[in-house]
Design a protein around this motif. Sequence first.
Motif, PDB file in Angstrom:
ATOM      1  N   LEU A 170     -16.569  27.488  41.455  1.00 16.11           N
ATOM      2  CA  LEU A 170     -16.251  27.300  40.045  1.00 16.11           C
ATOM      3  C   LEU A 170     -16.181  25.832  39.636  1.00 16.11           C
ATOM      4  O   LEU A 170     -16.122  25.539  38.438  1.00 16.11           O
ATOM      5  CB  LEU A 170     -14.879  27.933  39.724  1.00 16.11           C
ATOM      6  N   ILE A 171     -16.177  24.928  40.596  1.00 19.11           N
ATOM      7  CA  ILE A 171     -15.894  23.527  40.318  1.00 19.11           C
ATOM      8  C   ILE A 171     -16.985  22.606  40.867  1.00 19.11           C
ATOM      9  O   ILE A 171     -17.819  23.009  41.655  1.00 19.11           O
ATOM     10  CB  ILE A 171     -14.534  23.097  40.906  1.00 19.11           C
ATOM     11  N   LYS A 172     -16.920  21.348  40.417  1.00 21.63           N
ATOM     12  CA  LYS A 172     -17.726  20.266  40.967  1.00 21.63           C
ATOM     13  C   LYS A 172     -16.746  19.188  41.415  1.00 21.63           C
ATOM     14  O   LYS A 172     -15.822  18.826  40.675  1.00 21.63           O
ATOM     15  CB  LYS A 172     -18.667  19.707  39.916  1.00 21.63           C
TER      16      LYS A 172
ATOM     17  N   THR B 195     -14.013  18.847  38.390  1.00 22.19           N
ATOM     18  CA  THR B 195     -14.468  19.310  37.086  1.00 22.19           C
ATOM     19  C   THR B 195     -14.688  20.814  37.144  1.00 22.19           C
ATOM     20  O   THR B 195     -15.369  21.312  38.042  1.00 22.19           O
ATOM     21  CB  THR B 195     -15.793  18.621  36.695  1.00 22.19           C
ATOM     22  N   LEU B 196     -14.105  21.534  36.197  1.00 18.11           N
ATOM     23  CA  LEU B 196     -14.304  22.981  36.103  1.00 18.11           C
ATOM     24  C   LEU B 196     -15.636  23.227  35.397  1.00 18.11           C
ATOM     25  O   LEU B 196     -15.791  22.870  34.227  1.00 18.11           O
ATOM     26  CB  LEU B 196     -13.157  23.632  35.333  1.00 18.11           C
ATOM     27  N   VAL B 197     -16.624  23.798  36.096  1.00 20.90           N
ATOM     28  CA  VAL B 197     -17.959  23.974  35.524  1.00 20.90           C
ATOM     29  C   VAL B 197     -18.305  25.435  35.232  1.00 20.90           C
ATOM     30  O   VAL B 197     -19.300  25.706  34.568  1.00 20.90           O
ATOM     31  CB  VAL B 197     -19.057  23.359  36.425  1.00 20.90           C
ATOM     32  N   ARG B 198     -17.510  26.367  35.746  1.00 27.14           N
ATOM     33  CA  ARG B 198     -17.764  27.787  35.493  1.00 27.14           C
ATOM     34  C   ARG B 198     -16.544  28.393  34.806  1.00 27.14           C
ATOM     35  O   ARG B 198     -15.411  27.966  35.012  1.00 27.14           O
ATOM     36  CB  ARG B 198     -18.004  28.540  36.806  1.00 27.14           C
ATOM     37  N   SER B 199     -16.761  29.419  34.032  1.00 29.40           N
ATOM     38  CA  SER B 199     -15.695  30.103  33.311  1.00 29.40           C
ATOM     39  C   SER B 199     -14.820  30.923  34.257  1.00 29.40           C
ATOM     40  O   SER B 199     -15.260  31.358  35.321  1.00 29.40           O
ATOM     41  CB  SER B 199     -16.314  31.029  32.262  1.00 29.40           C
ATOM     42  N   LEU B 200     -13.595  31.167  33.849  1.00 30.99           N
ATOM     43  CA  LEU B 200     -12.673  31.997  34.621  1.00 30.99           C
ATOM     44  C   LEU B 200     -12.742  33.469  34.227  1.00 30.99           C
ATOM     45  O   LEU B 200     -12.040  34.289  34.809  1.00 30.99           O
ATOM     46  CB  LEU B 200     -11.234  31.499  34.428  1.00 30.99           C
ATOM     47  N   ALA B 201     -13.591  33.798  33.283  1.00 34.72           N
ATOM     48  CA  ALA B 201     -13.708  35.187  32.828  1.00 34.72           C
ATOM     49  C   ALA B 201     -14.141  36.095  33.972  1.00 34.72           C
ATOM     50  O   ALA B 201     -15.116  35.814  34.679  1.00 34.72           O
ATOM     51  CB  ALA B 201     -14.711  35.280  31.685  1.00 34.72           C
ATOM     52  N   GLY B 202     -13.388  37.140  34.213  1.00 32.99           N
ATOM     53  CA  GLY B 202     -13.723  38.112  35.235  1.00 32.99           C
ATOM     54  C   GLY B 202     -13.346  37.700  36.645  1.00 32.99           C
ATOM     55  O   GLY B 202     -13.703  38.385  37.597  1.00 32.99           O
ATOM     56  N   ARG B 203     -12.642  36.602  36.804  1.00 34.56           N
ATOM     57  CA  ARG B 203     -12.247  36.129  38.131  1.00 34.56           C
ATOM     58  C   ARG B 203     -10.914  36.739  38.536  1.00 34.56           C
ATOM     59  O   ARG B 203     -10.083  37.055  37.681  1.00 34.56           O
ATOM     60  CB  ARG B 203     -12.123  34.601  38.153  1.00 34.56           C
ATOM     61  N   PRO B 204     -10.671  36.879  39.846  1.00 30.62           N
ATOM     62  CA  PRO B 204      -9.397  37.424  40.311  1.00 30.62           C
ATOM     63  C   PRO B 204      -8.221  36.524  39.918  1.00 30.62           C
ATOM     64  O   PRO B 204      -8.379  35.322  39.703  1.00 30.62           O
ATOM     65  CB  PRO B 204      -9.548  37.458  41.832  1.00 30.62           C
TER      66      PRO B 204
END
Length: 59
Positions: A53-55, A7-16
């Motif tokens: 970023l995930i669970k 499960t994607l629990v965090r946003s991808l904004a600002g990630r490499p």
Amino acid sequence: MSQVKVTLVRSLAGRPADQRATVVALGLHKTNSQVVKEATPQIKGMLHKIEHLIKVEEI
């Protein structure tokens, strides 16, 4: 082989870009999207790269 639910629990904004590409390669799109994958060594490596970023749940 066992399966894992990711499960994607965090946003991808600002990630490499490499972390974004890994998330897309796993089949995750939006926050809270889920996918079930086989727990192969390749998938485990991808999960380790984006573990912040995930669970992950064993099925």
